[in-house]
Design an enzyme around this catalytic site. Structure first.
Site, PDB file in Angstrom:
ATOM      1  CB  THR A  84      -0.932  -0.013   1.242  1.00 28.61           C
ATOM      2  OG1 THR A  84      -1.813  -1.139   1.123  1.00 28.61           O
ATOM      3  CG2 THR A  84      -1.748   1.260   1.361  1.00 28.61           C
ATOM      4  CB  SER A 211       2.859  -7.197  -0.110  1.00 27.96           C
ATOM      5  OG  SER A 211       2.599  -7.191   1.257  1.00 27.96           O
ATOM      6  CB  ALA A 212       7.066  -9.748   2.901  1.00 29.51           C
ATOM      7  CB  CYS A 336      -7.715  -3.842   1.781  1.00 30.44           C
ATOM      8  SG  CYS A 336      -6.063  -4.409   2.075  1.00 30.44           S
TER       9      CYS A 336
END
Ligand code: PLP
Length: 406
Positions: A84, A211-212, A336
């Site tokens: 994000t 993103s991990a 989200c």
């Protein structure tokens, strides 16, 4: 009988998690790296003495690992707190640089909320956003997108894999169009990493976000790829960290974990075939149980783990609650946006009505998904649908549902 036996197996040992697109568990290898890092690499990577240098070495090693997994150069990778943040940073930095000389960004209506809402904010600052329409599976038609680019356009923004449908765009072709027209391109690659091989150079993108926690790494760590000559300005003011673009002491244990997670990507990609078989099996069996089911995910050019299913006449929150009470986790779409209680913007963009969008669930498989677990899910689903069908003409007040709705 069978259901009760299966329930005993899955309810008490662990639940059946089918929401890997929302997040993944941290795998053992990553946990090990993170523990080691917390114990031994706690120094400030900017400090010039040995303990700081040790932390810095871990930081740069992780950067190299992340870069390698997408065929980038290490100095093209900037660590952020999440994807994000990466998306915000790219969109806002570029808008600051180009506005008011150029004002237009071409995007798609199925982007993640971190793109959609950032663009909405930028519109209040004078940026013009135009969405290229998508077809009923979420595919952008490159020639339509091409026709939308004009002299005022500075950026094309198109995700590689969609989080709700699994649709994989032809980013290579879209990048070529953008390049030919002298326009930059950002691709949100969060849901593609670990599911399809990614080569940012071959894709031709200028910017990408990662993103991990979607690849069995930790939460709270992301990355931004910016091609070496692509413009980028400081987006967090403070220290000189991350080549002076993002101030703030780096979260070394998270970054180290991200690096290790990226090293496991080859193994994840190898599982693709197995995942396709599971997906096909699940789809086939659901269709047998409930022939009215509508599959919204594409048959070709989709990631191997994602299925969007509409159950006409059945509210998705009712279905999710029933599955949850049986230890099964699925979602209605993006985690989200799950608090918004609105029909998904992705499903609406592919032409579903508000009603059908709210009768849709997403299942997304991961490394721990097995046929046995799916059989359990199918058994629970079948029992529920049968009971529902036999009681459908007797209207009943569902107090549990009312609780859930509040
Ligand atoms: N982009 C896509 C496509 C996603 O699916 C997500 C997470 O769901 C994000 C961006 C945001 O990632 P993060 O949770 O790291 O902010």
């Amino acid at each position: 009988m069978i259901l009760n036996r299966l329930k005993r197996v899955f309810r008490h040992r662990s639940s059946v998690y089918l929401d890997y697109n929302a997040t993944t568990n941290i795998c053992k290898e990553v946990q090990k790296t993170m523990k080691r890092s917390m114990k031994h690499h706690w120094g400030n990577p900017s400090s010039g003495y040995r303990i700081g240098k040790k932390a810095n070495k871990v930081l740069e090693q992780a950067r190299t690992r992340v870069a390698k997994s997408i065929n980038a150069r290490p100095h093209e990778i900037y660590f952020t707190s999440c994807a994000t943040e990466s998306n915000n940073a790219i969109l806002k930095s570029l808008s600051l640089q180009f506005y008011p000389k150029k004002k237009k960004i071409i995007s798609t209506p199925i982007e993640h909320s971190s793109i959609i809402y950032t663009l909405e904010y930028l519109e209040t600052q004078g940026i013009v956003v135009e969405n290229c329409p998508v077809d009923s599976y979420g595919f952008v038609q490159p020639e339509v997108l091409s026709s939308m680019i004009d002299e005022d356009t500075f950026l094309v923004c198109c995700m590689l894999a969609n989080n709700e449908l699994g649709t994989v765009q032809n980013i290579k072709e879209i990048s070529k169009i953008a390049k030919d027209k002298g326009v930059l391109i950002l691709s949100d690659c969060v849901q593609a990493l670990g599911k399809i091989p990614i080569d940012v150079r071959d894709l031709g993108v200028d910017y990408a976000s990662f993103s991990a926690h979607k690849i069995y790494g930790p939460k709270g760590i992301g990355a931004l790829y910016a091609r070496i000559t692509a413009p980028m300005i400081q987006f967090i003011h403070g220290g000189h960290q991350e080549e002076g673009l993002r101030g703030g002491t780096e979260s070394i244990h998270n970054i180290a974990g991200f690096g290790t997670a990226c090293q496991q990507i080859g193994i994840l990609i190898q599982k693709t075939e197995e995942m396709v078989e599971l997906k096909d099996y699940f789809e086939r069996e659901v269709k047998a149980i409930y022939p009215d089911v509508v599959i919204n995910s594409p048959v070709v050019n989709g990631v191997s783990n994602t299925l969007s299913l509409s159950f006409p006449g059945i509210q998705n929150n009712e279905l999710m609650m029933m599955l949850d009470s049986n230890g099964i986790a699925v979602s209605s779409g993006s985690a989200c946006s799950s608090q918004e209680n609105k029909p998904s913007h992705v499903l609406k963009a592919i032409g579903l009505s508000d009603d059908v969008a709210q009768q849709t669930i997403r299942v997304s498989f991961g490394v721990d998904t097995t046929k046995k677990k799916l059989k359990y899910v199918l058994t629970v689903l079948e029992k529920y649908l049968k009971e529902r069908a036999s009681s459908s003409d007797v209207p009943q007040r569902n107090f549990e549902m009312e609780k859930f709705a509040r």
